[in-house]
Scaffold this motif. Structure first.
Motif, PDB file in Angstrom:
ATOM      1  N   GLN A 104       0.681  -1.336   0.066  1.00 51.90           N
ATOM      2  CA  GLN A 104      -0.262   0.264  -0.528  1.00 51.90           C
ATOM      3  C   GLN A 104       0.900   1.110  -0.404  1.00 51.90           C
ATOM      4  O   GLN A 104       1.894   1.175   0.556  1.00 51.90           O
ATOM      5  N   ARG A 105       0.537   2.369  -1.348  1.00 50.05           N
ATOM      6  CA  ARG A 105       1.302   3.745  -0.776  1.00 50.05           C
ATOM      7  C   ARG A 105       1.113   4.360   0.617  1.00 50.05           C
ATOM      8  O   ARG A 105      -0.196   4.499   0.007  1.00 50.05           O
ATOM      9  N   LEU A 106       1.664   4.517   1.560  1.00 48.54           N
ATOM     10  CA  LEU A 106       1.673   5.764   2.631  1.00 48.54           C
ATOM     11  C   LEU A 106       1.695   7.161   1.702  1.00 48.54           C
ATOM     12  O   LEU A 106       2.184   7.257   1.658  1.00 48.54           O
ATOM     13  N   VAL A 107       0.650   7.862   2.257  1.00 49.86           N
ATOM     14  CA  VAL A 107      -0.301   8.813   1.500  1.00 49.86           C
ATOM     15  C   VAL A 107       0.597   9.889   2.789  1.00 49.86           C
ATOM     16  O   VAL A 107       0.156   9.376   4.135  1.00 49.86           O
ATOM     17  N   MET A 108       1.641  10.884   2.770  1.00 49.50           N
ATOM     18  CA  MET A 108       1.936  11.489   4.151  1.00 49.50           C
ATOM     19  C   MET A 108       1.987  13.302   3.760  1.00 49.50           C
ATOM     20  O   MET A 108       1.929  13.821   2.223  1.00 49.50           O
ATOM     21  N   LEU A 109       1.997  13.371   4.442  1.00 46.02           N
ATOM     22  CA  LEU A 109       1.849  15.513   4.888  1.00 46.02           C
ATOM     23  C   LEU A 109       3.239  15.431   5.533  1.00 46.02           C
ATOM     24  O   LEU A 109       3.298  15.682   6.777  1.00 46.02           O
ATOM     25  N   GLU A 110       4.151  16.755   4.910  1.00 46.57           N
ATOM     26  CA  GLU A 110       4.893  17.032   5.890  1.00 46.57           C
ATOM     27  C   GLU A 110       4.451  18.808   5.618  1.00 46.57           C
ATOM     28  O   GLU A 110       4.971  19.274   4.527  1.00 46.57           O
ATOM     29  N   ALA A 111       3.451  18.984   6.748  1.00 43.65           N
ATOM     30  CA  ALA A 111       3.702  20.370   6.553  1.00 43.65           C
ATOM     31  C   ALA A 111       5.104  20.868   7.504  1.00 43.65           C
ATOM     32  O   ALA A 111       5.412  21.246   9.053  1.00 43.65           O
ATOM     33  N   GLY A 112       5.989  22.563   6.362  1.00 47.44           N
ATOM     34  CA  GLY A 112       6.682  22.829   6.687  1.00 47.44           C
ATOM     35  C   GLY A 112       7.772  21.893   6.273  1.00 47.44           C
ATOM     36  O   GLY A 112       8.720  21.792   7.216  1.00 47.44           O
ATOM     37  N   CYS A 113       7.882  21.955   4.744  1.00 46.35           N
ATOM     38  CA  CYS A 113       8.645  20.736   4.655  1.00 46.35           C
ATOM     39  C   CYS A 113      10.449  21.912   4.384  1.00 46.35           C
ATOM     40  O   CYS A 113      11.351  20.873   4.338  1.00 46.35           O
ATOM     41  N   GLY A 114      10.439  22.708   4.371  1.00 42.09           N
ATOM     42  CA  GLY A 114      11.422  23.982   4.064  1.00 42.09           C
ATOM     43  C   GLY A 114      12.700  23.215   2.186  1.00 42.09           C
ATOM     44  O   GLY A 114      11.699  23.792   1.920  1.00 42.09           O
ATOM     45  N   VAL A 115      13.312  23.126   2.301  1.00 41.46           N
ATOM     46  CA  VAL A 115      14.376  22.901   1.417  1.00 41.46           C
ATOM     47  C   VAL A 115      14.481  21.065   0.873  1.00 41.46           C
ATOM     48  O   VAL A 115      14.590  21.025   0.181  1.00 41.46           O
ATOM     49  N   GLY A 116      13.226  20.292   1.398  1.00 38.75           N
ATOM     50  CA  GLY A 116      13.589  19.027   1.664  1.00 38.75           C
ATOM     51  C   GLY A 116      14.182  18.217   2.064  1.00 38.75           C
ATOM     52  O   GLY A 116      14.529  17.196   1.680  1.00 38.75           O
ATOM     53  N   ASN A 117      14.934  18.651   3.792  1.00 34.47           N
ATOM     54  CA  ASN A 117      16.016  17.939   4.489  1.00 34.47           C
ATOM     55  C   ASN A 117      15.307  16.652   4.179  1.00 34.47           C
ATOM     56  O   ASN A 117      15.901  15.885   5.310  1.00 34.47           O
ATOM     57  N   CYS A 118      14.525  16.255   4.747  1.00 29.14           N
ATOM     58  CA  CYS A 118      13.649  15.196   5.415  1.00 29.14           C
ATOM     59  C   CYS A 118      12.501  14.502   3.692  1.00 29.14           C
ATOM     60  O   CYS A 118      13.098  13.609   4.015  1.00 29.14           O
ATOM     61  N   LEU A 119      12.246  15.081   3.658  1.00 25.06           N
ATOM     62  CA  LEU A 119      11.069  15.169   2.142  1.00 25.06           C
ATOM     63  C   LEU A 119      11.778  14.410   1.496  1.00 25.06           C
ATOM     64  O   LEU A 119      11.487  12.652   1.240  1.00 25.06           O
ATOM     65  N   PHE A 120      13.469  14.586   0.840  1.00 22.89           N
ATOM     66  CA  PHE A 120      14.207  13.206  -0.146  1.00 22.89           C
ATOM     67  C   PHE A 120      14.428  12.144   0.474  1.00 22.89           C
ATOM     68  O   PHE A 120      14.805  11.089   0.228  1.00 22.89           O
ATOM     69  N   PRO A 121      15.387  12.657   1.551  1.00 23.18           N
ATOM     70  CA  PRO A 121      15.800  10.892   2.236  1.00 23.18           C
ATOM     71  C   PRO A 121      14.487  10.142   2.527  1.00 23.18           C
ATOM     72  O   PRO A 121      14.773   9.174   2.273  1.00 23.18           O
ATOM     73  N   LEU A 122      13.619  10.594   2.897  1.00 19.23           N
ATOM     74  CA  LEU A 122      11.859   9.472   2.673  1.00 19.23           C
ATOM     75  C   LEU A 122      11.791   8.985   1.472  1.00 19.23           C
ATOM     76  O   LEU A 122      11.608   8.189   1.575  1.00 19.23           O
ATOM     77  N   LEU A 123      12.071  10.043   0.803  1.00 20.49           N
ATOM     78  CA  LEU A 123      11.227   9.129  -0.631  1.00 20.49           C
ATOM     79  C   LEU A 123      12.383   8.924  -1.346  1.00 20.49           C
ATOM     80  O   LEU A 123      11.821   6.850  -1.712  1.00 20.49           O
TER      81      LEU A 123
END
Length: 295
Positions: A104-123
């Motif tokens: 199953q694809r997990l759907v996530m919201l990163e509120a306050g993502c900045g420039v992606g320092n959390c986003l891209f490691p997760l992806l």
């Protein structure tokens, strides 16, 4: 209790003229503190009892120019200020466990993502992930979309003021499995914090959760503020005009439960930032919490 690096927040930046940055050759590390009592040094008590507040005129100006100040922050620092956060899935198992089925694809919201320092490691770590990523700063979102790893098939980044822009304009109602608020809510005026978490509540699935981490009361970043930086109780302004609130678990519990969330966990995470070269050891206090939207 969780581990963390100094670069996951803004603790290396100037809070006032007496604060200093650490060069790349002297980056400190953090070690776990077993004592769960909040640090309550003479300095901390002195800061909390400071009754000298920034003028009402300046406070209104700071609120009006909040987005501008964050845009200027990213203009000055580009994507170089924060280190990538590779610790989030270790600290929050929900980033992997919020699935009914294995693929199953997990759907996530990163509120306050900045420039992606959390986003891209997760992806990079999880191919079965779709992330909605929003930030107050249009410049930050621009940096996210310019990143070579940005893929609109697995991520939708957009500018959003969580206190007034409806997330439901960009995200379907009741569609998000898990939302993160990591060093974000502290930058919002306390009077408007509930608007942000209420906004997130609307897009969470029943049973979905918010994963929270932010500054705690008596954190070193708080006690080093000097007279002239205080906006209100536990609320301060930095030299660059960006602001920071320092949470207690009680205050956070009140905020979330008032909106309708149920508390799962809500605790202080204590660390010591150690710089051997400078002979420094300072207390760090964070609040780490999980709140669910009832089924």
């Amino acid at each position: 209790m969780a581990s963390c690096t100094l670069e996951e927040d803004r603790s290396t930046m100037d809070a006032d003229s007496s604060c200093r940055r650490f060069s790349s050759s002297e980056v400190p590390f953090q070690r776990k503190v077993e004592n769960v009592e909040l640090p309550n040094t003479h300095v901390a008590r002195s800061v909390q009892s400071d009754v000298t507040l920034v003028s009402e005129f300046k406070q209104l100006k700071l609120e009006k120019e909040a987005q501008k100040n964050w845009d200027l922050f990213y203009k000055r620092n580009s994507t170089n200020f924060f280190k990538d956060r590779h610790w989030t899935t270790r600290e929050f198992e929900e980033l992997k466990a919020c699935r009914e089925f294995e693929n199953q694809r997990l759907v996530m919201l990163e509120a306050g993502c900045g420039v992606g320092n959390c986003l891209f490691p997760l992806l990079e770590e999880d191919p079965h992930l779709f992330v909605y990523a929003c930030d107050f700063s249009p410049r930050a979102i621009q940096f996210v979309k310019q990143n070579s790893c940005y893929n609109p098939d697995i991520c939708k980044a957009f500018q959003c003021d969580l206190t007034k822009d409806n997330l439901t304009d960009s995200i379907p109602i009741d569609s998000v499995d898990v939302a993160t608020l990591i060093f974000v809510l502290s930058a919002i005026h306390p009077d408007k914090m509930y608007l942000a978490i209420e906004n997130i509540y609307k897009v969470l699935k029943p049973g979905g959760c918010v994963l929270f981490r932010d500054y705690g009361l008596n954190d070193h970043a708080m006690v080093r503020f000097k007279t002239g930086n205080k906006l209100g109780e536990n609320f301060y302004v930095r030299q660059d005009g960006t602001r920071s609130y320092f949470f207690t678990t009680e205050y956070l519990r009140l905020l979330f439960t008032k909106v309708g969330y149920r508390e799962v966990s809500n605790e202080y995470v204590l660390r010591e930032t150690v710089n051997k070269k400078e002979g420094l050891c300072v207390p760090r206090v964070f609040v780490q919490s999980k709140f669910h939207k009832p089924q």
